[in-house]
Design a protein around this motif. Structure first.
Motif, PDB file in Angstrom:
ATOM      1  N   ARG A 224       0.830  -1.205   0.000  1.00 15.47           N
ATOM      2  CA  ARG A 224       0.000   0.000   0.000  1.00 15.47           C
ATOM      3  C   ARG A 224       0.869   1.261   0.000  1.00 15.47           C
ATOM      4  N   ALA A 225       1.961   1.253   0.773  1.00 21.72           N
ATOM      5  CA  ALA A 225       2.836   2.424   0.846  1.00 21.72           C
ATOM      6  C   ALA A 225       3.481   2.712  -0.505  1.00 21.72           C
TER       7      ALA A 225
ATOM      8  N   THR B 207       3.590   1.380  10.288  1.00 21.05           N
ATOM      9  CA  THR B 207       2.267   0.830  10.535  1.00 21.05           C
ATOM     10  C   THR B 207       2.181   0.308  11.962  1.00 21.05           C
TER      11      THR B 207
ATOM     12  N   GLN C 211       1.482   4.145  13.433  1.00 25.47           N
ATOM     13  CA  GLN C 211       0.449   4.992  12.835  1.00 25.47           C
ATOM     14  C   GLN C 211       0.148   6.238  13.663  1.00 25.47           C
TER      15      GLN C 211
ATOM     16  N   THR D 155      -3.289   9.068  10.070  1.00 25.95           N
ATOM     17  CA  THR D 155      -3.954   8.881   8.784  1.00 25.95           C
ATOM     18  C   THR D 155      -3.021   8.204   7.790  1.00 25.95           C
ATOM     19  N   GLU D 156      -3.589   7.773   6.681  1.00 25.66           N
ATOM     20  CA  GLU D 156      -2.777   7.247   5.591  1.00 25.66           C
ATOM     21  C   GLU D 156      -2.178   8.444   4.867  1.00 25.66           C
TER      22      GLU D 156
ATOM     23  N   ILE E  86       0.862   4.078   7.195  1.00 26.14           N
ATOM     24  CA  ILE E  86      -0.144   3.142   6.694  1.00 26.14           C
ATOM     25  C   ILE E  86      -0.913   2.533   7.876  1.00 26.14           C
TER      26      ILE E  86
END
Length: 405
Positions: free
Chosen positions: A189-190, A328, A333, A364-365, A380
């Motif tokens: 995702r990152a 993460t 986070q 947040t992302e 993430i």
């Protein structure tokens, strides 16, 4: 396809219901054991959030409560449990054979039972959750992803210990690594958010929670990770010691008449942030104490940040460079201070954190490096459950296709 993911941990059980392949999160929740040994159950539907509490902590009672929430009219999810197509589980340790997503059978559970000693804090409750769920929903396809599976790409030079080779050959004593599903999701995702090609990037993924680990991911594969044969090795954690001279354990037993069980208790439950600070294994509590002037708490945080930072340098060397840092887990986070301290003095690697973005986008992302920095830094939010849902849904489709062919 409705996929229910159950993540049974040592003191919590998380669940998420996804509609796949659209990846729509329909319902989620977590039941946690508090300091008094009682249960707090938080549920979030697409309409509302509710909190329920009761005395005691029972795996079966929690799973019963989860299944009731799935069919509760108030949540508007399912009309009956027969609408659950697949149940996906997080599984702790797969040994050398647990290399991917697998169907859960009686024979697999029997093999897992043999590995309990490799993760004594987590495996008993993990197995209890799996067994209880299979009994409560017996007519559904159950599958799971081993926490160690993502790290099966470690090369021999990374997973071998410096002990007689025969111990690996006969007993498979080697580094396995953990948090694999989290590292896989966070790194993928990152790289997506940062605009990097996952298959040609050098990534350090940092999962920071009560348990913590760091992974080196090169060209889409884990090539090294901080946890080892068990989840004790690696960075300092909430109550686990992390890297320690093996001679210390021998010294403790020889000079203080400590049993194996007592040493196990010390390195798993009485060390880490708790052991050094004397305050708590919770990063937030230690941080608060440090801000109030507690010297031991400040020392604990300094050790915590330093140990993680060392792995960043080591893994950049192992990969021949660094393109991306992914943070993460609960601390990774939600703690701007932890990220700031860990990233400090790493400019020589191309790591330049934006203090403004790090603070304002906390939790947040988000991308949080300085604009012209060479290394991308991304927050993430952990989502092991989505990664598990993807993999078990894919396995279920393949199994169905095989049955029809």
């Amino acid at each position: 396809m409705n996929v229910l993911v159950i993540n049974s941990g040592s003191s919590s059980i998380k669940f998420r219901l996804f509609c796949m392949p659209e990846e729509i999160l329909v319902l989620q929740g977590v039941a946690e054991k508090n300091s008094e040994g009682n249960t707090t159950f938080r549920i979030s539907s697409q309409k509302e959030k509710t909190v329920k509490k009761w005395n005691g902590y029972s795996c079966k009672k929690i799973l019963d409560a989860i299944l009731k929430e799935l069919v509760s009219p108030a949540n508007e999810c399912l009309s009956s449990l027969s609408e659950v197509d697949v149940v996906g589980h997080r599984m702790i340790h797969g040994g050398e054979n647990g290399t991917g997503c697998v169907e859960i059978t009686d024979s697999l559970v029997a093999e897992m039972q043999k590995l309990v000693s490799l993760a004594p804090l987590h495996y008993p409750t993990n197995l209890e959750g799996i067994n209880a769920t299979r009994k409560l929903i017996p007519d559904v396809f159950h599958a799971g992803v081993f926490d160690t599976a993502f790290h099966h790409t470690l090369p021999e030079k990374a997973f071998l210990y410096g002990i007689p080779f025969s111990w690996y050959q006969k007993h498979k004593i080697r580094k396995f690594g953990f948090h694999g599903t989290s590292h896989k999701y966070a790194s993928q995702r990152a790289s997506q958010i940062a605009g990097l090609d996952y298959q040609s990037s050098k990534i350090v993924s940092c999962h920071l929670g009560n348990g913590a680990s760091v992974a080196a991911i090169k060209n889409g594969k884990s090539i090294d990770t901080s946890m080892g044969l068990t989840p004790v090795e690696g960075v300092l954690m909430g109550t686990r010691c992390g890297d320690i001279d093996a001679g210390v354990l021998i010294y403790l037993q020889q000079n203080f008449n400590l049993s194996n069980r007592e040493v196990q208790q010390i390195i798993n439950k009485e060390s880490g942030l708790l052991g050094i600070s004397g305050v708590s294994g919770d990063y937030r509590a230690v941080e608060k104490a440090a801000q109030e002037g507690n010297k031991a708490a400040r020392t604990a945080l300094a050790v915590y940040h330093y140990r993680i930072k060392k792995y960043f340098g080591a893994y950049a060397a192992a990969m021949g460079g660094l393109d991306l840092l992914a943070f993460t887990g609960g601390i990774g986070q939600n703690s701007a201070n932890a990220r700031k301290e860990i990233c400090s003095d790493l400019e020589f690697l191309g790591v330049q954190l934006s203090e403004k973005q790090n603070t304002e986008l906390n939790g947040t992302e988000a991308i949080i490096q300085q604009e012209k920095a060479n290394v991308k830094i991304v927050i993430i939010p952990a989502n092991e459950e989505l990664m598990i849902a993807r993999e078990v849904a894919d396995l279920a489709k393949r199994k169905q296709k095989d049955r029809l062919s």
